[in-house]
Design a protein around this motif. Sequence first.
Motif, mmCIF file in Angstrom:
data_model
loop_
_atom_site.group_PDB
_atom_site.id
_atom_site.type_symbol
_atom_site.label_atom_id
_atom_site.label_comp_id
_atom_site.label_asym_id
_atom_site.label_seq_id
_atom_site.Cartn_x
_atom_site.Cartn_y
_atom_site.Cartn_z
ATOM 1 N N GLY A 112 0.912 -1.300 0.011
ATOM 2 C CA GLY A 112 0.090 0.010 0.065
ATOM 3 C C GLY A 112 0.838 1.210 -0.041
ATOM 4 N N VAL A 113 2.144 1.132 -0.789
ATOM 5 C CA VAL A 113 2.906 2.318 -0.560
ATOM 6 C C VAL A 113 2.812 3.124 -2.101
ATOM 7 N N GLY A 114 1.985 2.546 -3.030
ATOM 8 C CA GLY A 114 1.743 3.299 -4.135
ATOM 9 C C GLY A 114 2.662 3.126 -5.245
ATOM 10 N N TYR A 115 3.527 1.896 -5.274
ATOM 11 C CA TYR A 115 4.281 1.680 -6.371
ATOM 12 C C TYR A 115 4.485 0.033 -6.336
ATOM 13 N N GLY A 116 4.524 -0.609 -7.547
ATOM 14 C CA GLY A 116 4.900 -2.041 -7.355
ATOM 15 C C GLY A 116 6.154 -2.414 -8.416
ATOM 16 N N PRO A 117 7.008 -2.848 -7.583
ATOM 17 C CA PRO A 117 8.411 -3.272 -8.333
ATOM 18 C C PRO A 117 8.403 -4.567 -9.143
ATOM 19 N N VAL A 118 8.638 -4.139 -10.434
ATOM 20 C CA VAL A 118 8.663 -5.642 -11.342
ATOM 21 C C VAL A 118 9.853 -5.553 -12.242
#
Length: 215
Positions: free
Chosen positions: A155-161
């Motif tokens: 829920g931090v606003g970013y999603g690493p891929v």
Amino acid sequence: MSRTATSTFERHRRAVRAGYGLRRKHTATADDVWELYAPRGGRAVVCGSPEQVDEWLAQQPAPQDDPRWLAWCECVTERADHVRDTMLHGIENPWGPEGLAAAERATLALLPNVKAFLHLDHRRTVEDIASYLGEVFRRRFGGRWVNQPHQDVWGVGYGPVVVLDVIDMPIEAHMLVLEAVIERCGRSWAQTWALCEKPAAYTSAAQAFGIGEWA
């Protein structure tokens, strides 16, 4: 296509790229009310007219320029090296299959279940392992880290891929950690490695599981 339909399509596209869902609210009045909501939990973040939603979206940073995301990227190597230094003692090649196997065994010892994976006390551990995982695949197969907001675990606003050069589907590092914790077979990451060495097989498998495009 009508002008209204085009506007609605663009609004949906911008919402998705910003990491939110978009839905029309059914109200007792004739007003056109839209709601932006967080994918995790469905919590509404904006509710109002199309113009209000558009204005709010326009103020959001582009996913790849989000300062929170850029700050995360700055520490990827540090986190990956921390896993190498603390979890992979004696491994001749920590950035290959041998390292992956050892890291998965260590991960299963540290995270006995999904509850442990999700616990905030283990967030740093999960972030370190996910960074290591992404770096292993990126260094071997070529590619880059990309912010995919709907992959946001915390829920931090970013999603690493990691988008690799050899395949059309992303390496969703946090989801790989979770998959290993759920399956507990000790071979999950090795199987992903093997699929990456056969790009056509990986793409077919990803499509079979309904993994969407990263962009």
